[in-house]
Design an enzyme around this catalytic site. Structure first.
Site, PDB file in Angstrom:
ATOM      1  N   LYS A 107      -0.643 -26.549   0.638  1.00  0.00           N
ATOM      2  CA  LYS A 107      -1.196 -25.245   1.048  1.00  0.00           C
ATOM      3  C   LYS A 107      -2.535 -25.060   0.364  1.00  0.00           C
ATOM      4  O   LYS A 107      -2.765 -25.613  -0.718  1.00  0.00           O
ATOM      5  CB  LYS A 107      -0.242 -24.117   0.620  1.00  0.00           C
ATOM      6  CG  LYS A 107      -0.438 -22.830   1.356  1.00  0.00           C
ATOM      7  CD  LYS A 107       0.305 -22.833   2.683  1.00  0.00           C
ATOM      8  CE  LYS A 107       0.050 -21.565   3.465  1.00  0.00           C
ATOM      9  NZ  LYS A 107       0.906 -21.505   4.660  1.00  0.00           N
TER      10      LYS A 107
HETATM   11  P1  NAD Z   1      -2.546 -12.986  10.961  1.00  0.00           P
HETATM   12  O1  NAD Z   1      -3.631 -12.711   9.990  1.00  0.00           O
HETATM   13  O2  NAD Z   1      -2.888 -13.526  12.310  1.00  0.00           O
HETATM   14  O3  NAD Z   1      -1.669 -11.664  11.209  1.00  0.00           O
HETATM   15  C1  NAD Z   1      -1.110 -10.933  10.158  1.00  0.00           C
HETATM   16  C2  NAD Z   1      -0.692  -9.566  10.715  1.00  0.00           C
HETATM   17  O4  NAD Z   1      -0.090  -8.823   9.644  1.00  0.00           O
HETATM   18  C3  NAD Z   1      -1.845  -8.708  11.216  1.00  0.00           C
HETATM   19  O5  NAD Z   1      -1.388  -7.861  12.259  1.00  0.00           O
HETATM   20  C4  NAD Z   1      -2.213  -7.865   9.992  1.00  0.00           C
HETATM   21  O6  NAD Z   1      -2.873  -6.655  10.322  1.00  0.00           O
HETATM   22  C5  NAD Z   1      -0.835  -7.612   9.426  1.00  0.00           C
HETATM   23  N1  NAD Z   1      -0.844  -7.312   7.990  1.00  0.00           N
HETATM   24  C6  NAD Z   1      -1.575  -7.898   7.022  1.00  0.00           C
HETATM   25  N2  NAD Z   1      -1.298  -7.344   5.832  1.00  0.00           N
HETATM   26  C7  NAD Z   1      -0.371  -6.396   6.060  1.00  0.00           C
HETATM   27  C8  NAD Z   1       0.300  -5.460   5.236  1.00  0.00           C
HETATM   28  N3  NAD Z   1       0.053  -5.393   3.920  1.00  0.00           N
HETATM   29  N4  NAD Z   1       1.202  -4.633   5.829  1.00  0.00           N
HETATM   30  C9  NAD Z   1       1.434  -4.686   7.147  1.00  0.00           C
HETATM   31  N5  NAD Z   1       0.821  -5.542   7.981  1.00  0.00           N
HETATM   32  C10 NAD Z   1      -0.075  -6.374   7.436  1.00  0.00           C
HETATM   33  O7  NAD Z   1      -1.529 -13.964  10.187  1.00  0.00           O
HETATM   34  P2  NAD Z   1      -0.421 -14.880  10.837  1.00  0.00           P
HETATM   35  O8  NAD Z   1      -0.986 -16.230  11.039  1.00  0.00           O
HETATM   36  O9  NAD Z   1       0.240 -14.165  11.961  1.00  0.00           O
HETATM   37  O10 NAD Z   1       0.582 -15.017   9.601  1.00  0.00           O
HETATM   38  C11 NAD Z   1       1.565 -14.037   9.309  1.00  0.00           C
HETATM   39  C12 NAD Z   1       2.604 -14.642   8.404  1.00  0.00           C
HETATM   40  O11 NAD Z   1       3.206 -15.772   9.060  1.00  0.00           O
HETATM   41  C13 NAD Z   1       2.122 -15.190   7.059  1.00  0.00           C
HETATM   42  O12 NAD Z   1       3.139 -15.029   6.110  1.00  0.00           O
HETATM   43  C14 NAD Z   1       1.905 -16.672   7.340  1.00  0.00           C
HETATM   44  O13 NAD Z   1       1.973 -17.452   6.171  1.00  0.00           O
HETATM   45  C15 NAD Z   1       3.101 -16.920   8.238  1.00  0.00           C
HETATM   46  N6  NAD Z   1       2.994 -18.113   9.080  1.00  0.00           N
HETATM   47  C16 NAD Z   1       1.948 -18.248   9.970  1.00  0.00           C
HETATM   48  C17 NAD Z   1       1.917 -19.367  10.785  1.00  0.00           C
HETATM   49  C18 NAD Z   1       0.857 -19.546  11.833  1.00  0.00           C
HETATM   50  O14 NAD Z   1       0.940 -20.514  12.608  1.00  0.00           O
HETATM   51  N7  NAD Z   1      -0.128 -18.659  11.944  1.00  0.00           N
HETATM   52  C19 NAD Z   1       2.909 -20.353  10.681  1.00  0.00           C
HETATM   53  C20 NAD Z   1       3.955 -20.162   9.785  1.00  0.00           C
HETATM   54  C21 NAD Z   1       3.980 -19.043   8.992  1.00  0.00           C
END
Ligand code: NAD
Length: 419
Positions: A107
């Site tokens: 990571k």
């Molecule tokens: P992103 O930045 O696209 O979306 C995050 C969302 O959460 C947004 O709507 C944002 O406004 C909201 N957010 C951020 N901080 C917040 C808070 N304090 N309270 C409420 N809402 C909040 O990110 P993502 O890629 O969708 O990732 C989200 C989670 O999923 C993370 O934990 C990431 O590690 C995990 N993840 C992502 C992927 C991927 O392919 N993108 C894969 C596996 C895991």
């Protein structure tokens, strides 16, 4: 902050220990898995648009590379730290092993609020960060991908920088690239699609099916939350609440998800969506729904609010959204938790497909990608379900046990250098 200090690392650590003890794991293997193999901290200086220079902290951590090159996202967020990055790298080791991928866990991240930077500043940050960690990554070494605060454009800049340094185009250094430069069809939606698949597998086990009476709340409407909402909505489920960092919107008859997606894709915050009823993010987590998908950040359900979470199924879209204690509280009251390393593995699985397609220079159609994604997740889900029964543990522990079993076998076969 030292490696072991962050609550997130402590939490990942205690999940590892508890599953390891439950399965009578070899203590020597467990001891090695508690530490990341390598971690690098870099300074990332950039010239801001106003002419001043600012330095940001960056990290890349490789937790375990027994099964293959490292794999894991790059996060741009003000809370990024070495300890959090190490915890996320550890989770990637378990996620890749659980899905049966020939990849280890890694990571990276930069401590920055990307919304504070212009496009030019973000490009400079990405190119300098990529340069600083370039000796650490590569298609055979460690393959980054997008995470919170990064996207396909970030990966394109990263890939271009790495290729400039090496003198030829190397698409396999990152995944999550735009399709035009070697990305995979289906990668952008894969994590959310995987979440929706896992919810369906859970429903099948309970002899139920998703339909108009299924209510869903989604915390975080980004790259994970949006496609999960889209798929479940297309299946007929009622998505009653969604949220972003600005707050949540609610409609007990079900939100118009395509309209919400358009709103957010046009750069708007949910708080400003006209005609919507507003609730707080905390209230969303406590709604009486069939399915809650925490898909924003880690640690949103803790021992302090776990007893207020009423959803029957909690599908961990984000990494570590429930603390270890919260998992125990909710499991004890009969709630089902589909664990992160299974539930959100769709992204890394299709990232693996992208890497394979890039190495072969042969690209698959969307149907093939989604079918292969479905089949890998189904196999993993069934194995976790079986181990939950064999070891009499919840799905979270069963996922760790399934994964640790594979890593332990590989580590024992490879042995320890120099012995
Ligand atoms: P992103 O930045 O696209 O979306 C995050 C969302 O959460 C947004 O709507 C944002 O406004 C909201 N957010 C951020 N901080 C917040 C808070 N304090 N309270 C409420 N809402 C909040 O990110 P993502 O890629 O969708 O990732 C989200 C989670 O999923 C993370 O934990 C990431 O590690 C995990 N993840 C992502 C992927 C991927 O392919 N993108 C894969 C596996 C895991």
């Amino acid at each position: 902050m030292s490696l072991f200090e962050s609550p997130f690392f402590q939490d990942a650590f205690s999940q590892l220990e508890s599953a390891g003890h439950r399965m009578n794991m070899d203590p020597n293997v467990l001891e090695r898995l508690k530490y990341p193999k390598r971690a690098i901290q870099v300074s990332v200086p950039i010239r801001l648009d106003d002419g001043t220079v600012k330095v940001f902290e960056g990290y890349r951590v490789q937790h375990n590379l027994t099964l293959g090159p490292g794999k894991g996202g790059i996060r741009y967020h003000p809370h990024v730290s070495l300890s959090e990055t190490a915890a996320l790298a550890m989770l990637m080791t378990f996620k890749c092993a659980l899905a049966g991928l020939p990849l280890g866990g890694a990571k990276g991240g930069v401590k920055v609020d990307p919304t504070d930077l212009s496009r030019a500043e973000l490009q400079a940050l990405t190119r300098r960060y990529a340069t600083e960690i370039s000796m650490f990554v590569g298609p055979e070494k460690d393959i980054p991908a997008p995470d919170i605060g990064t996207d396909g454009q970030t990966m394109a800049w990263f890939m271009d920088t790495y290729s400039q340094l090496k003198g030829y185009t190397i698409p396999g250094v990152v995944t999550g690239k735009p399709i035009a430069i070697g990305g995979s069809l289906g990668r952008a939606e894969s994590t959310g699609k995987g979440v929706a698949f896992c919810i369906n597998f859970a429903y099948e086990k309970l002899n139920k099916s998703i339909g108009a009476s299924t209510t869903v709340a989604i915390h975080g409407f980004g790259k994970v939350g949006m496609p999960a909402a889209n798929d479940l909505h297309a299946q007929g489920a009622k998505i009653v609440a969604i949220s972003d960092v600005s707050g949540a919107i609610y409609n007990q008859e079900g939100l118009n998800i395509p309209q919400c997606i358009d709103w957010v894709r046009n750069g708007n915050l949910l708080r400003e969506m006209p005609g919507a009823d507003h609730i707080t993010n905390e209230e969303l987590l406590e709604l009486d729904v069939d399915i809650l998908i925490p898909a924003a950040i880690d640690g949103v359900v803790t021992k302090d609010n776990a007893h207020k979470v009423r959803a029957k199924i909690i599908a961990e879209g984000a990494n570590g959204p429930l603390t270890h204690e919260a998992v125990d509280i909710i499991s004890d009251r009969g709630g089902m938790i589909i664990p992160d390393i299974l539930c959100n593995a769709g992204g890394v699985i299709v990232s693996y497909f992208e890497w394979v397609q890039g190495l072969q220079m042969f690209f698959w159609d969307l149907e093939t990608v989604n079918k292969k994604l479905h089949d890998i997740l189904k196999l993993s889900f069934d194995q976790v379900w079986k181990n939950a029964d064999i070891y009499k543990v919840n799905l979270k522990q069963a996922a760790f046990i399934t994964s640790l079993d594979r890593i332990q076998t590989a580590m024992r076969l490879r042995g320890m250098f120099p012995g």
